[in-house]
Write an enzyme that holds these catalytic residues in place. Sequence first.
Site, PDB file in Angstrom:
ATOM      1  N   THR A 114      13.585  -2.398   9.562  1.00 40.14           N
ATOM      2  CA  THR A 114      14.410  -1.592   8.769  1.00 40.14           C
ATOM      3  C   THR A 114      14.098  -0.374   9.024  1.00 40.14           C
ATOM      4  OG1 THR A 114      13.514  -2.458   7.337  1.00 40.14           O
ATOM      5  CG2 THR A 114      15.338  -3.842   7.774  1.00 40.14           C
ATOM      6  N   THR A 147      11.836  -5.658   5.150  1.00 43.36           N
ATOM      7  CA  THR A 147      12.058  -5.265   3.943  1.00 43.36           C
ATOM      8  C   THR A 147      13.550  -4.487   3.610  1.00 43.36           C
ATOM      9  OG1 THR A 147       9.670  -4.324   3.921  1.00 43.36           O
ATOM     10  CG2 THR A 147      11.108  -3.156   2.426  1.00 43.36           C
ATOM     11  N   GLU A 170       7.124  -9.400   3.161  1.00 39.10           N
ATOM     12  CA  GLU A 170       5.650  -9.669   3.489  1.00 39.10           C
ATOM     13  C   GLU A 170       4.801  -8.461   2.826  1.00 39.10           C
ATOM     14  OE1 GLU A 170       4.575 -12.100   5.745  1.00 39.10           O
ATOM     15  OE2 GLU A 170       2.940 -11.221   4.503  1.00 39.10           O
ATOM     16  N   ARG A 173      -1.203  -5.832   5.250  1.00 41.39           N
ATOM     17  CA  ARG A 173      -1.482  -4.618   5.928  1.00 41.39           C
ATOM     18  C   ARG A 173      -1.494  -4.590   7.186  1.00 41.39           C
ATOM     19  NH1 ARG A 173      -5.987  -3.673   2.026  1.00 41.39           N
ATOM     20  NH2 ARG A 173      -6.419  -5.935   2.184  1.00 41.39           N
ATOM     21  N   GLU A 174      -1.050  -3.713   7.957  1.00 39.78           N
ATOM     22  CA  GLU A 174      -1.512  -3.670   9.336  1.00 39.78           C
ATOM     23  C   GLU A 174      -3.073  -3.486   9.444  1.00 39.78           C
ATOM     24  OE1 GLU A 174       0.571  -0.736  11.890  1.00 39.78           O
ATOM     25  OE2 GLU A 174       2.347  -1.112  10.609  1.00 39.78           O
ATOM     26  N   LEU A 272      -7.693   3.942  -4.096  1.00 37.62           N
ATOM     27  CA  LEU A 272      -7.814   5.215  -4.966  1.00 37.62           C
ATOM     28  C   LEU A 272      -8.805   5.968  -3.920  1.00 37.62           C
ATOM     29  CD1 LEU A 272      -8.713   4.304  -8.861  1.00 37.62           C
ATOM     30  CD2 LEU A 272      -6.866   5.686  -7.746  1.00 37.62           C
ATOM     31  N   CYS A 282       5.466   1.863   6.532  1.00 36.23           N
ATOM     32  CA  CYS A 282       5.850   1.159   5.224  1.00 36.23           C
ATOM     33  C   CYS A 282       6.024   2.340   4.097  1.00 36.23           C
ATOM     34  CB  CYS A 282       5.150   0.160   4.738  1.00 36.23           C
ATOM     35  SG  CYS A 282       5.073  -1.180   5.991  1.00 36.23           S
ATOM     36  N   LYS A 285       8.581   5.213   4.635  1.00 33.06           N
ATOM     37  CA  LYS A 285      10.058   4.612   4.800  1.00 33.06           C
ATOM     38  C   LYS A 285      10.606   4.268   3.356  1.00 33.06           C
ATOM     39  CE  LYS A 285      10.109   0.601   7.023  1.00 33.06           C
ATOM     40  NZ  LYS A 285      10.661  -0.613   6.147  1.00 33.06           N
ATOM     41  N   ARG A 350       2.938   5.622  13.443  1.00 29.64           N
ATOM     42  CA  ARG A 350       4.207   6.084  12.613  1.00 29.64           C
ATOM     43  C   ARG A 350       3.674   6.759  11.350  1.00 29.64           C
ATOM     44  NH1 ARG A 350       7.374   0.449  12.742  1.00 29.64           N
ATOM     45  NH2 ARG A 350       5.134  -0.310  12.917  1.00 29.64           N
TER      46      ARG A 350
HETATM   47  C1  UGA Z   1       1.280  -1.519   3.153  1.00 33.82           C
HETATM   48  C2  UGA Z   1       1.105  -2.321   1.967  1.00 33.82           C
HETATM   49  O1  UGA Z   1      -0.299  -2.056   1.719  1.00 33.82           O
HETATM   50  C3  UGA Z   1       1.187  -3.955   2.398  1.00 33.82           C
HETATM   51  O2  UGA Z   1       1.123  -4.422   1.303  1.00 33.82           O
HETATM   52  C4  UGA Z   1       2.758  -3.967   2.882  1.00 33.82           C
HETATM   53  O3  UGA Z   1       2.881  -5.323   3.417  1.00 33.82           O
HETATM   54  C5  UGA Z   1       3.025  -3.248   4.101  1.00 33.82           C
HETATM   55  O4  UGA Z   1       2.732  -1.780   3.675  1.00 33.82           O
HETATM   56  C6  UGA Z   1       4.407  -3.332   4.467  1.00 33.82           C
HETATM   57  O5  UGA Z   1       5.356  -2.935   3.723  1.00 33.82           O
HETATM   58  O6  UGA Z   1       4.564  -3.884   5.474  1.00 33.82           O
HETATM   59  P1  UGA Z   1       0.333  -0.710   5.688  1.00 33.82           P
HETATM   60  O7  UGA Z   1       1.331   0.395   5.566  1.00 33.82           O
HETATM   61  O8  UGA Z   1      -0.083  -1.645   6.546  1.00 33.82           O
HETATM   62  O9  UGA Z   1       0.540  -1.832   4.344  1.00 33.82           O
HETATM   63  O10 UGA Z   1      -1.207   0.137   5.151  1.00 33.82           O
HETATM   64  P2  UGA Z   1      -1.927   0.445   3.928  1.00 33.82           P
HETATM   65  O11 UGA Z   1      -3.445   0.042   4.086  1.00 33.82           O
HETATM   66  O12 UGA Z   1      -1.364   0.185   2.758  1.00 33.82           O
HETATM   67  O13 UGA Z   1      -2.138   2.088   4.003  1.00 33.82           O
HETATM   68  C7  UGA Z   1      -1.029   2.702   4.040  1.00 33.82           C
HETATM   69  C8  UGA Z   1      -1.426   4.374   4.064  1.00 33.82           C
HETATM   70  O14 UGA Z   1      -1.951   4.588   2.874  1.00 33.82           O
HETATM   71  C9  UGA Z   1      -2.251   4.774   5.111  1.00 33.82           C
HETATM   72  O15 UGA Z   1      -1.947   5.830   5.655  1.00 33.82           O
HETATM   73  C10 UGA Z   1      -3.658   4.396   4.503  1.00 33.82           C
HETATM   74  O16 UGA Z   1      -4.634   5.353   5.317  1.00 33.82           O
HETATM   75  C11 UGA Z   1      -3.391   5.149   3.186  1.00 33.82           C
HETATM   76  N1  UGA Z   1      -4.223   4.854   2.132  1.00 33.82           N
HETATM   77  C12 UGA Z   1      -4.419   3.674   1.726  1.00 33.82           C
HETATM   78  C13 UGA Z   1      -5.076   5.983   1.500  1.00 33.82           C
HETATM   79  O17 UGA Z   1      -4.931   7.018   1.907  1.00 33.82           O
HETATM   80  N2  UGA Z   1      -6.024   5.733   0.480  1.00 33.82           N
HETATM   81  C14 UGA Z   1      -6.000   4.484  -0.023  1.00 33.82           C
HETATM   82  O18 UGA Z   1      -7.009   4.070  -1.031  1.00 33.82           O
HETATM   83  C15 UGA Z   1      -5.500   3.311   0.662  1.00 33.82           C
END
Ligand code: UGA
Length: 455
Positions: A114, A147, A170, A173-174, A272, A282, A285, A350
């Site tokens: 989506t 989503t 869902e 996390r990836e 943090l 995610c 978007k 992405r």
């Molecule tokens: C995120 C959510 O964490 C999941 O719970 C959710 O299921 C998923 O989106 C989704 O909607 O499908 P994801 O995008 O795979 O998961 O990755 P994250 O680990 O959440 O990281 C997202 C971004 O935040 C990355 O660029 C990561 O490097 C950054 N990040 C994360 C930080 O800069 N600092 C942090 O402390 C954590």
Amino acid sequence: MLRQLLSIGCLFLHAVHALAPEERAQNTHNVTVVGTGYVGLTLGTCLAECGHQVICVDIDEEKIARLEQGIIPIYEPGLSDLVQSNTQEGRLSFSTSLEQAAEKSDTIFIAVGTPTDENGKADLRALFKVVEVLKPFHDRLICIKSTVPVGTCNYVKSQLGSEQIVSNPEYFREGCAVKDFFEGDRIIVGCDSSDGIKVMQELYAPLTDKGMPMLITSLESSEMIKYASNAFLAVKIAYINELSQLCEKVDADVLEVAKGMGCDRRIGKDFLKPGPGYGGSCFPKDTVALLDVAKSNELELQIVDAAVQSNEEHKRKIYERTIQKLPPMHEAQVVTILGLAFKANTDDIRYSSALGLISALQSKGISIKAYDPAAMHHTQAQFPDVVYCQDSYEAAEGADCLVLLTEWEEFLHLDVARLKSTMRTPIVFDTRNVLDEAEYRAHGFSFEGIGRPKH
Ligand code: UGA
């Protein structure tokens, strides 16, 4: 079991399981999962591992043909082993025919993309196409995994003329999707039919038996929880990134600040970590889509809006800081980018911070050399002028600044002396605070992290 799965290599494919046979579901279901992106493929595979009979469906014939041979289209630790073992044990199969799969199933998950359209709205065309095909199967339990904005599940319900609709977003996390599936914090089930709730309880019994809570809500609340959670996490990251900028100005250390804040259980220590700005399929978007839902309801979500803008500004500052670090040269300056994926353990690029940084540096005439252990094939078409390298050392050869953007484990173990000998100017900008600053400085590097005191 799960830790074992993630650490075992491909040698023991037949033995690899996240669950022991006795941990599988007692009441098994015949399930179709529509969409074999990272959500659909992980979900389908993990449900098969839970003991259910799963058919993963996709319109992409080549993808399905490859999946049938055990070749998975994404880099996701542990997933390939589970796809192979569950296929071999006959619980997981693949198809391009939604009708044939639906015919054999009692439960159908929709896990198609989506994406955000040009106006910031969630583009639901793929979802509605699937719903159209599912009209003759309205007696099945239809679960929306994608989503979707609040109200979508109710709309789908009216389209199908069915009571059997579940919103089951869902949360994995990836990069650690398999681990998150089996060890996640909660399962959210939006459903107002007791039969639907019973099926969801049976499907996820192997997880709830181990203590994972399942929260039953209305369809609307479930849809909202997904957006609200992602937006909250995006706010948390944007907040720590802004604080990291202030820490630098006042000589505080953001790592100590985050640790101190995280000790407070009301705040929590996760999410943090300052970085180069959040990316991925995610947060960027979903924050924008949530703002759009608010706007349609004549509301402004000022905090989410601020996080979106703050993240863009933070990415711009990463670029400015890179430029400031470069020594003046007569010839073209060379920047090494380590890490193209939006985070470690995925090949997904992405909304990765690397994309904006590379285009901004290239537009200044700066040459880019890059290395990523998994994601390079995804950036090659967009950035054909980048020099893609076999490893970090080749990428650093002749460079004037090395910018670490993705926290891949292998970057933590680089031979610093070798790196120093290969670069033209030994400057490192560690946007993830994962490198050993003292070691780099000891080898004569000019080193900067994010939100750390200046030396
Ligand atoms: C995120 C959510 O964490 C999941 O719970 C959710 O299921 C998923 O989106 C989704 O909607 O499908 P994801 O995008 O795979 O998961 O990755 P994250 O680990 O959440 O990281 C997202 C971004 O935040 C990355 O660029 C990561 O490097 C950054 N990040 C994360 C930080 O800069 N600092 C942090 O402390 C954590």
